[in-house]
Design a protein around this motif. Structure first.
Motif, PDB file in Angstrom:
ATOM      1  N   LEU A  70       0.865  -1.176   0.000  1.00  0.00           N
ATOM      2  CA  LEU A  70       0.000   0.000   0.000  1.00  0.00           C
ATOM      3  C   LEU A  70       0.903   1.227   0.000  1.00  0.00           C
ATOM      4  O   LEU A  70       1.609   1.496   0.974  1.00  0.00           O
ATOM      5  N   LEU A  71       0.934   1.937  -1.132  1.00  0.00           N
ATOM      6  CA  LEU A  71       1.855   3.056  -1.320  1.00  0.00           C
ATOM      7  C   LEU A  71       1.282   4.339  -0.719  1.00  0.00           C
ATOM      8  O   LEU A  71       0.070   4.436  -0.464  1.00  0.00           O
ATOM      9  N   PRO A  72       2.130   5.380  -0.498  1.00  0.00           N
ATOM     10  CA  PRO A  72       1.642   6.638   0.080  1.00  0.00           C
ATOM     11  C   PRO A  72       0.554   7.292  -0.759  1.00  0.00           C
ATOM     12  O   PRO A  72      -0.278   8.019  -0.223  1.00  0.00           O
ATOM     13  N   SER A  73       0.533   7.049  -2.062  1.00  0.00           N
ATOM     14  CA  SER A  73      -0.486   7.634  -2.925  1.00  0.00           C
ATOM     15  C   SER A  73      -1.847   6.972  -2.753  1.00  0.00           C
ATOM     16  O   SER A  73      -2.830   7.423  -3.327  1.00  0.00           O
ATOM     17  N   GLY A  74      -1.913   5.874  -1.996  1.00  0.00           N
ATOM     18  CA  GLY A  74      -3.154   5.130  -1.846  1.00  0.00           C
ATOM     19  C   GLY A  74      -3.272   3.965  -2.811  1.00  0.00           C
ATOM     20  O   GLY A  74      -4.204   3.159  -2.705  1.00  0.00           O
ATOM     21  N   GLU A  75      -2.323   3.856  -3.737  1.00  0.00           N
ATOM     22  CA  GLU A  75      -2.346   2.769  -4.715  1.00  0.00           C
ATOM     23  C   GLU A  75      -1.900   1.461  -4.056  1.00  0.00           C
ATOM     24  O   GLU A  75      -0.990   1.438  -3.234  1.00  0.00           O
ATOM     25  N   THR A  76      -2.548   0.378  -4.436  1.00  0.00           N
ATOM     26  CA  THR A  76      -2.186  -0.958  -3.957  1.00  0.00           C
ATOM     27  C   THR A  76      -1.536  -1.728  -5.093  1.00  0.00           C
ATOM     28  O   THR A  76      -2.083  -1.817  -6.193  1.00  0.00           O
ATOM     29  N   VAL A  77      -0.346  -2.287  -4.821  1.00  0.00           N
ATOM     30  CA  VAL A  77       0.427  -3.002  -5.842  1.00  0.00           C
ATOM     31  C   VAL A  77       0.705  -4.411  -5.347  1.00  0.00           C
ATOM     32  O   VAL A  77       1.166  -4.593  -4.209  1.00  0.00           O
ATOM     33  N   ALA A  78       0.424  -5.408  -6.179  1.00  0.00           N
ATOM     34  CA  ALA A  78       0.696  -6.803  -5.815  1.00  0.00           C
ATOM     35  C   ALA A  78       2.191  -7.087  -5.902  1.00  0.00           C
ATOM     36  O   ALA A  78       2.882  -6.598  -6.799  1.00  0.00           O
ATOM     37  N   VAL A  79       2.702  -7.861  -4.958  1.00  0.00           N
ATOM     38  CA  VAL A  79       4.106  -8.273  -4.966  1.00  0.00           C
ATOM     39  C   VAL A  79       4.229  -9.543  -5.799  1.00  0.00           C
ATOM     40  O   VAL A  79       3.539 -10.531  -5.546  1.00  0.00           O
ATOM     41  N   SER A  80       5.130  -9.508  -6.787  1.00  0.00           N
ATOM     42  CA  SER A  80       5.232 -10.627  -7.719  1.00  0.00           C
ATOM     43  C   SER A  80       6.623 -11.243  -7.772  1.00  0.00           C
ATOM     44  O   SER A  80       6.882 -12.096  -8.610  1.00  0.00           O
ATOM     45  N   ALA A  81       7.540 -10.831  -6.912  1.00  0.00           N
ATOM     46  CA  ALA A  81       8.902 -11.365  -6.935  1.00  0.00           C
ATOM     47  C   ALA A  81       9.429 -11.456  -5.512  1.00  0.00           C
ATOM     48  O   ALA A  81       8.894 -10.846  -4.588  1.00  0.00           O
ATOM     49  N   ARG A  82      10.521 -12.242  -5.347  1.00  0.00           N
ATOM     50  CA  ARG A  82      11.130 -12.400  -4.033  1.00  0.00           C
ATOM     51  C   ARG A  82      11.931 -11.172  -3.618  1.00  0.00           C
ATOM     52  O   ARG A  82      12.275 -11.025  -2.455  1.00  0.00           O
ATOM     53  N   ALA A  83      12.251 -10.305  -4.568  1.00  0.00           N
ATOM     54  CA  ALA A  83      12.993  -9.077  -4.274  1.00  0.00           C
ATOM     55  C   ALA A  83      12.264  -7.914  -4.928  1.00  0.00           C
ATOM     56  O   ALA A  83      11.864  -7.991  -6.089  1.00  0.00           O
ATOM     57  N   VAL A  84      12.085  -6.841  -4.166  1.00  0.00           N
ATOM     58  CA  VAL A  84      11.389  -5.648  -4.656  1.00  0.00           C
ATOM     59  C   VAL A  84      12.257  -4.433  -4.339  1.00  0.00           C
ATOM     60  O   VAL A  84      12.581  -4.187  -3.179  1.00  0.00           O
ATOM     61  N   VAL A  85      12.656  -3.700  -5.378  1.00  0.00           N
ATOM     62  CA  VAL A  85      13.434  -2.469  -5.196  1.00  0.00           C
ATOM     63  C   VAL A  85      12.467  -1.297  -5.292  1.00  0.00           C
ATOM     64  O   VAL A  85      11.727  -1.162  -6.267  1.00  0.00           O
ATOM     65  N   LEU A  86      12.476  -0.444  -4.265  1.00  0.00           N
ATOM     66  CA  LEU A  86      11.580   0.701  -4.217  1.00  0.00           C
ATOM     67  C   LEU A  86      12.381   1.990  -4.275  1.00  0.00           C
ATOM     68  O   LEU A  86      13.476   2.081  -3.719  1.00  0.00           O
ATOM     69  N   GLY A  87      11.826   2.979  -4.937  1.00  0.00           N
ATOM     70  CA  GLY A  87      12.478   4.271  -5.033  1.00  0.00           C
ATOM     71  C   GLY A  87      11.658   5.215  -5.881  1.00  0.00           C
ATOM     72  O   GLY A  87      10.607   4.851  -6.414  1.00  0.00           O
ATOM     73  N   ARG A  88      12.150   6.444  -6.003  1.00  0.00           N
ATOM     74  CA  ARG A  88      11.427   7.423  -6.800  1.00  0.00           C
ATOM     75  C   ARG A  88      11.402   7.035  -8.273  1.00  0.00           C
ATOM     76  O   ARG A  88      10.392   7.196  -8.954  1.00  0.00           O
ATOM     77  N   ASN A  89      12.511   6.478  -8.761  1.00  0.00           N
ATOM     78  CA  ASN A  89      12.565   6.022 -10.151  1.00  0.00           C
ATOM     79  C   ASN A  89      13.642   4.946 -10.267  1.00  0.00           C
ATOM     80  O   ASN A  89      14.705   5.173 -10.834  1.00  0.00           O
ATOM     81  N   PRO A  90      13.403   3.747  -9.696  1.00  0.00           N
ATOM     82  CA  PRO A  90      14.452   2.712  -9.694  1.00  0.00           C
ATOM     83  C   PRO A  90      14.744   2.195 -11.096  1.00  0.00           C
ATOM     84  O   PRO A  90      13.841   2.066 -11.928  1.00  0.00           O
TER      85      PRO A  90
END
Length: 334
Positions: free
Chosen positions: A232-252
Motif C-alpha cells: 500500500l503506497l503513500p499515494s493510496g495505490e495498492t500493488v501486488a508483490v510478484s517477486a522475491r525481491a522488490v526495489v523501491l524508489g522514486r525512479n528505480p
C-alpha cells in the motif's frame, strides 16, 4: 605621494583581490556541491546559484529550504548558519561521517563539499547478507512421541490441543482414531490428518510450501515466490508483490529480470531514486537501505520507528518508512 592618491590606488587593489578570492571561494564550493547534488539525484546547476544552493542543501538535510532566505537578513543570517549545520549533520550521519564534518560545513564549506562529494558505497541489487541456516523441513502433520502400537498401520489418537501445524499447510478433515493395541515394539504415531483419505504419499517426507530441504550434502533450499502479498503506497495505490525481491524508489532502474521494481511517488522528494530493497527468505520479509539520502525505518508492533543503518537490513513487521513516505506491506485482502 599624497595620502589621497595612495588610497585611490590601494582601495581598488584590495577590492579586486577580495573579489577574486570571493569568486574562487564560490567556484570551489560550487564544484563540490554540484557533485553532492548529483549523488542525491538533484540538478547540479543549483550549486552555482547563491542562496538557491543553500536552499537545496537545506532540503537534502530535511530542513525547510525557504529558510535559506535568512542569509540575506543581517544578524538573522546567524540562525541560517545553525540550520545549515543541522542539515549538513544529517547528511554526514547518513554518509557515516562524524561531527568534525559538520564543523567543516559551517567554517569551510568548500572543503566539506569536496569531502561530501566522495560517493559512499551503496549496497547493490545482490544481497551480500549471510542467509540464515534453514531448519530441516518437518513432514506434513505433526509427529508425536509414540506409545506402544500393534502395527504401523494402526492409528493413534489425534494430536493434542496446542500443537501448531506448519505454516501455510491447509488443514484436512481428521478421521476418527482407531484404538491402539499393545505391541512389543514401539512405532511412530501419526496425526489424524495423515490417515484421512488422500492420494498415496511418497516415501520421503513431502516439502513444505515455502522451501524443500534434503539431508544430502548437495541439498538445495528452494525458496518459492511469495504469494498473496501487496504494497500500500503513500499515494493510496495498492500493488501486488510478484517477486522475491522488490526495489523501491522514486525512479528505480530496472536491470534485473528477477526483481520487481516499484516507483514510490513522494511529493516531498524525500525518496531516493533507488531507496530500499525488500527480500523474501521464504518465511519473512526484510528491508535493506540502498544508501538512500533520507534513510529507512521499520515500524514495530508498538508503532515505534527504528532506523535501519545505511547498507544494513532489518525485518519488516507490516510497515516501513522511506524518507517521509510510509509504505504498508500486508497480505492481500487484509
Amino acid at each position: 605621494m599624497p595620502v589621497s592618491t595612495t588610497l585611490m590606488i590601494v582601495i581598488p587593489v584590495v577590492l579586486l583581490v577580495a573579489l577574486i578570492v570571493a569568486a574562487g571561494w564560490h567556484i570551489w564550493y560550487a564544484l563540490g556541491l554540484a557533485r553532492v547534488f548529483a549523488h542525491h539525484d538533484t540538478d547540479p546547476w543549483r550549486a552555482w546559484v547563491p542562496v538557491l544552493n543553500e536552499a537545496e542543501l537545506f532540503r537534502l538535510g530535511r530542513v525547510d529550504p525557504v529558510k535559506a532566505a535568512l542569509y540575506l537578513v543581517p544578524i538573522v543570517g546567524v540562525y541560517a548558519l545553525v540550520l545549515k549545520a543541522i542539515a549538513a549533520h544529517r547528511l554526514n550521519v547518513a554518509a557515516g561521517r562524524g561531527g568534525g564534518a559538520t564543523v567543516l560545513a559551517v567554517l569551510l564549506p568548500p572543503v566539506w563539499a569536496m569531502i561530501a562529494a566522495q560517493a559512499r558505497p551503496v549496497l547493490g541489487a545482490t544481497d551480500e547478507r549471510a542467509a540464515p541456516a534453514p531448519a530441516p523441513a518437518p513432514a506434513p502433520g505433526v509427529t508425536l512421541p509414540a506409545p506402544p502400537a500393534a502395527a504401523p498401520a494402526t492409528a493413534a489418537p489425534p494430536a493434542p490441543a496446542g500443537t501448531i501445524a506448519p505454516p501455510f499447510v491447509a488443514p484436512t478433515a481428521a478421521a476418527p482414531a482407531a484404538p491402539v493395541a499393545p505391541a512389543s515394539a514401539p512405532g511412530p504415531v501419526r496425526s489424524a490428518a495423515t490417515i484421512a483419505p488422500e492420494p498415496p504419499r511418497p516415501t520421503d517426507p513431502a516439502p513444505l510450501t515455502r522451501r524443500a530441504l534434503r539431508d544430502a550434502d548437495d541439498a538445495t533450499a528452494i525458496v518459492r515466490q511469495p504469494a498473496g502479498w501487496e504494497l500500500l503506497l503513500p499515494s493510496g495505490e495498492t500493488v501486488a508483490v510478484s517477486a522475491r525481491a522488490v526495489v523501491l524508489g522514486r525512479n528505480p532502474s530496472a536491470d534485473d529480470s528477477g526483481v520487481q521494481y516499484q516507483a514510490v511517488v513522494d511529493e516531498g522528494r524525500t525518496v531516493s531514486k533507488s531507496h530500499a530493497r525488500l527480500d523474501w527468505n521464504g518465511q519473512d520479509w526484510t528491508i535493506t537501505d540502498l544508501g538512500s539520502t533520507n534513510g529507512v525505518a521499520v515500524v514495530d508492533a508498538a508503532g515505534r520507528e527504528r532506523p535501519v543503518p545505511a547498507g544494513s537490513s532489518a525485518p519488516v513487521v507490516d510497515r516501513f518508512v522511506l524518507g517521509d513516505a510510509v509504505v504498508v506491506l500486508r497480505r492481500a485482502g487484509v
